[in-house]
Design an enzyme around this catalytic site. Sequence first.
Site, PDB file in Angstrom:
ATOM      1  N   SER A   1      60.040  11.804 -15.778  1.00 34.97           N
ATOM      2  CA  SER A   1      61.400  11.382 -16.169  1.00 34.97           C
ATOM      3  C   SER A   1      61.754  12.026 -17.502  1.00 34.97           C
ATOM      4  O   SER A   1      60.852  12.344 -18.306  1.00 34.97           O
ATOM      5  CB  SER A   1      61.433   9.856 -16.313  1.00 34.97           C
ATOM      6  OG  SER A   1      62.630   9.433 -16.939  1.00 34.97           O
TER       7      SER A   1
ATOM      8  N   TYR B   1      58.085   2.172 -20.550  1.00 35.06           N
ATOM      9  CA  TYR B   1      58.478   3.010 -19.406  1.00 35.06           C
ATOM     10  C   TYR B   1      58.395   4.496 -19.788  1.00 35.06           C
ATOM     11  O   TYR B   1      57.766   5.301 -19.092  1.00 35.06           O
ATOM     12  CB  TYR B   1      59.886   2.659 -18.917  1.00 35.06           C
ATOM     13  CG  TYR B   1      60.329   3.579 -17.800  1.00 35.06           C
ATOM     14  CD1 TYR B   1      59.711   3.535 -16.551  1.00 35.06           C
ATOM     15  CD2 TYR B   1      61.321   4.550 -18.004  1.00 35.06           C
ATOM     16  CE1 TYR B   1      60.081   4.405 -15.534  1.00 35.06           C
ATOM     17  CE2 TYR B   1      61.694   5.420 -16.996  1.00 35.06           C
ATOM     18  CZ  TYR B   1      61.075   5.346 -15.758  1.00 35.06           C
ATOM     19  OH  TYR B   1      61.426   6.225 -14.756  1.00 35.06           O
TER      20      TYR B   1
HETATM   21  P1  NDP Z   1      63.528   2.903  -6.346  1.00 30.77           P
HETATM   22  O1  NDP Z   1      63.311   1.581  -6.982  1.00 30.77           O
HETATM   23  O2  NDP Z   1      64.700   3.071  -5.449  1.00 30.77           O
HETATM   24  O3  NDP Z   1      62.224   3.336  -5.559  1.00 30.77           O
HETATM   25  C1  NDP Z   1      60.937   3.080  -6.052  1.00 30.77           C
HETATM   26  C2  NDP Z   1      59.948   3.174  -4.918  1.00 30.77           C
HETATM   27  O4  NDP Z   1      58.639   2.925  -5.457  1.00 30.77           O
HETATM   28  C3  NDP Z   1      60.193   2.146  -3.826  1.00 30.77           C
HETATM   29  O5  NDP Z   1      60.041   2.783  -2.579  1.00 30.77           O
HETATM   30  C4  NDP Z   1      59.089   1.120  -4.028  1.00 30.77           C
HETATM   31  O6  NDP Z   1      58.692   0.614  -2.761  1.00 30.77           O
HETATM   32  C5  NDP Z   1      57.981   1.999  -4.613  1.00 30.77           C
HETATM   33  N1  NDP Z   1      56.987   1.239  -5.355  1.00 30.77           N
HETATM   34  C6  NDP Z   1      57.146   0.498  -6.477  1.00 30.77           C
HETATM   35  N2  NDP Z   1      55.990  -0.082  -6.812  1.00 30.77           N
HETATM   36  C7  NDP Z   1      55.074   0.299  -5.888  1.00 30.77           C
HETATM   37  C8  NDP Z   1      53.703   0.026  -5.676  1.00 30.77           C
HETATM   38  N3  NDP Z   1      53.000  -0.790  -6.497  1.00 30.77           N
HETATM   39  N4  NDP Z   1      53.073   0.596  -4.625  1.00 30.77           N
HETATM   40  C9  NDP Z   1      53.747   1.398  -3.796  1.00 30.77           C
HETATM   41  N5  NDP Z   1      55.054   1.695  -3.923  1.00 30.77           N
HETATM   42  C10 NDP Z   1      55.695   1.138  -4.964  1.00 30.77           C
HETATM   43  O7  NDP Z   1      63.577   3.944  -7.561  1.00 30.77           O
HETATM   44  P2  NDP Z   1      63.861   5.514  -7.633  1.00 30.77           P
HETATM   45  O8  NDP Z   1      63.918   6.129  -6.302  1.00 30.77           O
HETATM   46  O9  NDP Z   1      65.004   5.687  -8.548  1.00 30.77           O
HETATM   47  O10 NDP Z   1      62.575   5.988  -8.424  1.00 30.77           O
HETATM   48  C11 NDP Z   1      61.549   6.782  -7.850  1.00 30.77           C
HETATM   49  C12 NDP Z   1      60.734   7.405  -8.964  1.00 30.77           C
HETATM   50  O11 NDP Z   1      61.578   8.235  -9.760  1.00 30.77           O
HETATM   51  C13 NDP Z   1      60.090   6.415  -9.923  1.00 30.77           C
HETATM   52  O12 NDP Z   1      58.820   6.894 -10.289  1.00 30.77           O
HETATM   53  C14 NDP Z   1      61.033   6.428 -11.124  1.00 30.77           C
HETATM   54  O13 NDP Z   1      60.379   6.072 -12.318  1.00 30.77           O
HETATM   55  C15 NDP Z   1      61.461   7.876 -11.126  1.00 30.77           C
HETATM   56  N6  NDP Z   1      62.719   8.180 -11.785  1.00 30.77           N
HETATM   57  C16 NDP Z   1      63.874   7.521 -11.450  1.00 30.77           C
HETATM   58  C17 NDP Z   1      65.066   7.841 -12.090  1.00 30.77           C
HETATM   59  C18 NDP Z   1      66.341   7.125 -11.832  1.00 30.77           C
HETATM   60  O14 NDP Z   1      67.256   7.186 -12.705  1.00 30.77           O
HETATM   61  N7  NDP Z   1      66.525   6.474 -10.709  1.00 30.77           N
HETATM   62  C19 NDP Z   1      65.117   8.931 -13.072  1.00 30.77           C
HETATM   63  C20 NDP Z   1      63.843   9.517 -13.368  1.00 30.77           C
HETATM   64  C21 NDP Z   1      62.720   9.187 -12.713  1.00 30.77           C
HETATM   65  P3  NDP Z   1      58.177  -0.879  -2.454  1.00 30.77           P
HETATM   66  O15 NDP Z   1      58.910  -1.811  -3.370  1.00 30.77           O
HETATM   67  O16 NDP Z   1      58.542  -1.053  -1.011  1.00 30.77           O
HETATM   68  O17 NDP Z   1      56.710  -0.829  -2.674  1.00 30.77           O
HETATM   69  C1  8X3 Z   2      64.799   7.022 -15.289  1.00 29.13           C
HETATM   70  C2  8X3 Z   2      65.797   7.626 -16.227  1.00 29.13           C
HETATM   71  O1  8X3 Z   2      66.938   7.334 -18.465  1.00 29.13           O
HETATM   72  O2  8X3 Z   2      66.699   5.362 -17.074  1.00 29.13           O
HETATM   73  O3  8X3 Z   2      63.534   7.519 -15.518  1.00 29.13           O
HETATM   74  O4  8X3 Z   2      64.798   6.284 -18.199  1.00 29.13           O
HETATM   75  S1  8X3 Z   2      66.054   6.590 -17.545  1.00 29.13           S
END
Ligand code: NDP
Ligand code: 8X3
Length: 250
Positions: free
Chosen positions: A136, A149
């Site tokens: 991120s 985070y």
């Molecule tokens: P979502 O919350 O939509 O998706 C997160 C996914 O992670 C879900 O499928 C959830 O599935 C899974 N997950 C969470 N905990 C666990 C666990 N213990 N075991 C297995 N699966 C798990 O978020 P995003 O798609 O936005 O995020 C995906 C990734 O991208 C993350 O790593 C996030 O930090 C990163 N990211 C997101 C950004 C954003 O602005 N959205 C920007 C930068 C990075 P379930 O609950 O079914 O287990």
């Molecule tokens: C997710 C982007 O800016 O919310 O990793 O941390 S931010």
Amino acid sequence: MMKTVLVTGASSGFGKAICQKLIADGYKVIGSARRIEKLNEMAVQLGDNFLPLLLDVTKKDAVENLLIGIPTDFKPIDILINNAGLALGMEPAYEAHYDDWEMMVQTNIIGLMHITRTILPTMVERNCGYIINLGSTAGSYAYKGGNVYGATKAFVKQFSANLRTDLLGKKIRVTNIEPGLCGDTEFSNIRFHGDNKKAANVYQGVEYIKPEDIANTVSWLVNTPEHFNVNSIEIMPTAQASGGLAVVKD
Ligand code: NDP
Ligand code: 8X3
């Protein structure tokens, strides 16, 4: 032969979009998450080249044994996408909930370590593979309330770089994707513990990055030639940039 991809955190957001795109591109995809019912719904749409897998990345034993439960036609795993992750809370460090901190470390750091340590030796054995991590911009740029985070994503950034170093001389690629503000995922709903109004407010009036943008980036990465390694790729909405350093005066 069709390549197989393991996508963690496949039940929503980026992970779900990545599964959809890579199936359309002609890969076999194992989509893992805790909410198996969501993965089963996806399987109905994505067909036989998609394998739903119940897996909590924080459970070391389950991760270590994950290959046992995967049918042979979904093996070996050619590409690992370490996407499962979460943010919890946005309070300043002195008010944050310690349980939230622990859960972020367990998922974003320890979970990613469990999966990587399980799959990487199978890639080394075959001298081929590709690991894509979801870091991120929070791993590079400090912001208020980003405390643990952001620190977990700084781990992902450095771990990705160190993997590259350990793998020098082997035909295994590593990329850290570092997105900024991305909407249409459950990220903020989870971060604000189900306060959907607060979550929606994060994206109000901003043309944010969409899960499909990240999926298209992954699709591009996995289709680059094998002599070509993108070490990291930082992606922000045009509407986002660093706010610069701040100074407080008396
Ligand atoms: P979502 O919350 O939509 O998706 C997160 C996914 O992670 C879900 O499928 C959830 O599935 C899974 N997950 C969470 N905990 C666990 C666990 N213990 N075991 C297995 N699966 C798990 O978020 P995003 O798609 O936005 O995020 C995906 C990734 O991208 C993350 O790593 C996030 O930090 C990163 N990211 C997101 C950004 C954003 O602005 N959205 C920007 C930068 C990075 P379930 O609950 O079914 O287990
Ligand atoms: C997710 C982007 O800016 O919310 O990793 O941390 S931010």
